[in-house]
Design a protein around this motif. Structure first.
Motif, short mmCIF file in Angstrom:
data_model
loop_
_atom_site.label_atom_id
_atom_site.label_comp_id
_atom_site.label_asym_id
_atom_site.label_seq_id
_atom_site.Cartn_x
_atom_site.Cartn_y
_atom_site.Cartn_z
N LEU A 8 -19.51 -70.72 -31.29
CA LEU A 8 -19.22 -69.38 -30.77
C LEU A 8 -19.79 -69.27 -29.36
O LEU A 8 -20.95 -69.61 -29.13
CB LEU A 8 -19.90 -68.32 -31.65
N GLY A 9 -18.99 -68.82 -28.43
CA GLY A 9 -19.49 -68.59 -27.08
C GLY A 9 -19.56 -69.84 -26.22
O GLY A 9 -20.15 -69.83 -25.15
N ALA A 10 -18.94 -70.94 -26.68
CA ALA A 10 -19.03 -72.19 -25.92
C ALA A 10 -17.97 -72.28 -24.83
O ALA A 10 -18.03 -73.16 -23.97
CB ALA A 10 -18.93 -73.38 -26.86
N GLY A 11 -16.98 -71.39 -24.86
CA GLY A 11 -16.00 -71.35 -23.78
C GLY A 11 -14.58 -71.76 -24.14
O GLY A 11 -13.76 -71.99 -23.26
N LYS A 12 -14.28 -71.84 -25.44
CA LYS A 12 -12.96 -72.31 -25.87
C LYS A 12 -11.84 -71.37 -25.40
O LYS A 12 -10.85 -71.81 -24.81
CB LYS A 12 -12.91 -72.45 -27.40
N THR A 13 -12.02 -70.06 -25.66
CA THR A 13 -10.99 -69.09 -25.27
C THR A 13 -10.86 -69.05 -23.74
O THR A 13 -9.76 -68.94 -23.19
CB THR A 13 -11.31 -67.70 -25.85
N GLN A 14 -12.01 -69.16 -23.08
CA GLN A 14 -12.03 -69.15 -21.62
C GLN A 14 -11.19 -70.31 -21.07
O GLN A 14 -10.43 -70.17 -20.12
CB GLN A 14 -13.48 -69.27 -21.15
N PHE A 15 -11.33 -71.45 -21.71
CA PHE A 15 -10.59 -72.65 -21.33
C PHE A 15 -9.08 -72.41 -21.49
O PHE A 15 -8.29 -72.80 -20.64
CB PHE A 15 -11.05 -73.82 -22.21
#
Lengths: 138, 385
Positions: free
Chosen positions: A33-40
């Motif tokens: 959670l919060g590692a940046g997947k959606t951001q990517f």
């Protein structure tokens, strides 16, 4: 493997990868959670030319982004509890379809991910840094 | 006596009109936008007492699998397909109504999963064509949007906050079908962040009620969590950073003592979503829940008030699954009372995904003279405005 120091840089990594993406590609994203997947994925959609808003599909299970070079199918396995539910949302029909499929929490059902998928691992290195491995093995 | 003119020509070449007794309009609605199948039957009695829900059936995927022996469907949306006839039976039986007594059929046409939407839509269209009755395609979000007006005499122009697991939206509603999106989440939905933070804290699913219960005994000022995008100048939301901030707090020895960390229970089952658990110190968890909930509500409240001010609106409505959170309801009610603004919120049973809200939206659309063509297609990305 590279270190992203901001959300904008993580998005940039997605946009950069988008240039090499072709129809039928599958990206399996792994990370906490919060590692940046959606951001990517935001960057990926931008890089492919889609102007649609990219948000987390955790609850909606699948988002489609059109208007770009290729349609993007944005899956999220986080809330999916079993393979039955995975088939029920049409995963197999979409993943072998005409667009690019991106799957968050792909490791939850690793067996369901096609062999040609590219695994991308996100790790939280510190509060502002993320380690992104663009050619992870699982 | 009021009358309503309904066009039922959708599937014939020529337009024809029927006059329908307004007092007896009965609508059957089907909701299959995500992983739950729902059917509702609603009858409009009269304007004063509001419509009656004659039946509202919701079947989750899990229940269906138990019922049908756990067969793995190879095709998309087989679940919806398998349960819909049973749900239709159950709904008509509990409503004590025959299919030929239904005056209009409605279905959610988006946003949602394409294959799932198709099942509900095709079924409602088929029933409408078979019975020669109108069909209404309803936006799932419009169902939420109109739900605070259930049982009310008229729809006032308003600012609407929709907060659920899948959506977080601020909408300006001028009237039925006349909506403008003022703001939305740019990453996680409010309900989603409740669930994810609950999981980080080792609380049960769904996370909303679990966090609210713990928050009651916690100090909302204990931890300073970010109020994302409060100064962004727009009406958009972002909750992803808040989730990450809670995560960092849990890694701090000052919040969760090292000794407790060392005593974390072994994972029972491998689950990629699990993060290292800490021994549950009730006061820390309660304070984290209270601080987190306060941060979410602060942002929702501030952006809602800003939207009301920017548009000079006098009514705020709240809907979607997260509106079951009483702290949020009370907070918004208090700020609205203070500012002389009318506050309307859907009853909790109407807040979560159901077909009753779709039936209600369909009723309001019918009453406004709006209906759909059976040739209208579903749209997984259907926009509200």
């Amino acid at each position: 493997m590279f270190i992203s120091v901001s959300a904008a840089e993580t998005e940039g990594a997605g946009a950069h990868l988008a240039e090499k993406i072709k129809a039928g590609d599958v990206l399996a994203l792994v990370g906490d959670l919060g590692a940046g997947k959606t951001q990517f994925v935001k960057g990926l959609a931008r890089g492919l030319g889609s102007k649609e808003a990219v948000t987390s599909p955790t609850f909606t299970l699948l988002h489609e982004y059109r208007g770009g070079r290729l349609p993007i199918y944005h899956f999220d396995f986080y809330r999916i509890e079993n393979l039955t539910a995975l088939w029920a949302i049409g995963f197999d029909e979409t993943v072998f379809g005409d667009g690019v499929s991106v799957i968050e929490w792909a490791d939850r059902f690793g067996d369901a991910i096609p062999p040609h998928a590219r695994w991308i691992r996100f790790e939280i290195a510190s509060e502002s840094q993320r380690r992104i491995d663009l050619s992870a093995l699982t | 006596m009021r009358f309503l003119v309904i066009r039922i020509s959708s599937f014939t070449r020529h337009s024809s009109f029927v006059i329908c007794d307004f007092l007896l309009v009965t609508i059957l609605a089907i909701e299959t936008s995500c992983d739950e199948t729902a059917v509702a039957i609603l009858r409009d009695r009269n304007r004063e007492s509001g419509p009656d829900i004659l039946a509202s059936e919701v079947a989750s995927q899990i229940a269906a699998h138990e019922k049908f022996g756990g067969v793995v469907p190879e095709l998309a949306s087989r679940n919806h397909l398998a349960q819909l006839p049973h749900l239709l039976d159950r709904a008509t039986t509990s409503a004590k109504i025959a299919m030929n007594e239904i005056d209009a059929f409605a279905a959610t046409s988006g946003p949602g999963l394409a294959s799932s939407l198709l099942v509900g839509n095709s079924t409602a269209k088929g029933l409408a064509i078979g019975a020669g009755k109108p069909f209404l395609a309803i936006n799932h979000l419009e169902g939420h949007l109109l739900s605070p007006f259930f049982g009310r005499e008229k729809i006032a122009p308003n600012i609407s906050l929709i907060v659920s697991g899948g959506h977080t939206l601020l909408v300006k509603m001028r009237g039925i079908g006349d909506y403008e999106i003022l703001g939305r989440t740019v990453d996680d939905a409010a309900g989603e962040v409740f669930d994810k933070v609950a999981r980080l804290l080792g609380l049960s699913y769904p996370g909303g009620p679990a966090i609210e219960a713990r928050a009651k005994n916690g100090n909302p000022k204990k931890f300073d969590l970010p109020r994302s995008m409060l100064n962004s100048g727009d009406l958009n939301f972002s909750f992803s950073g808040l989730k990450t901030a809670v995560r960092y707090l849990l890694q701090k020895p000052s919040v969760v003592p090292k000794r407790a960390n060392a005593e974390r229970p072994r994972k029972r089952k491998e689950d990629a979503r699990e993060i290292p658990r800490f021994t549950r110190d009730d006061s820390v968890v309660n304070d984290l829940c209270a601080s987190f909930q306060r941060a979410v509500i602060d942002v929702l409240r501030e952006k809602s008030i800003r939207a009301l001010r920017q548009t000079n609106s006098r009514t705020l409505t709240l809907s979607g699954g997260v509106s079951c959170n009483y702290t949020l309801r009370e907070d918004l009610l208090a700020i609205c009372e203070k500012n002389g603004i009318e506050f309307l919120v859907a009853e909790p049973w109407l807040c979560t995904d159901n077909a009753a809200m779709i039936a209600f939206a369909a009723l309001l659309r019918l009453q406004s003279g709006l209906q759909s063509e059976v040739t209208d297609e579903i749209d997984p990305n259907l926009a509200l405005a």
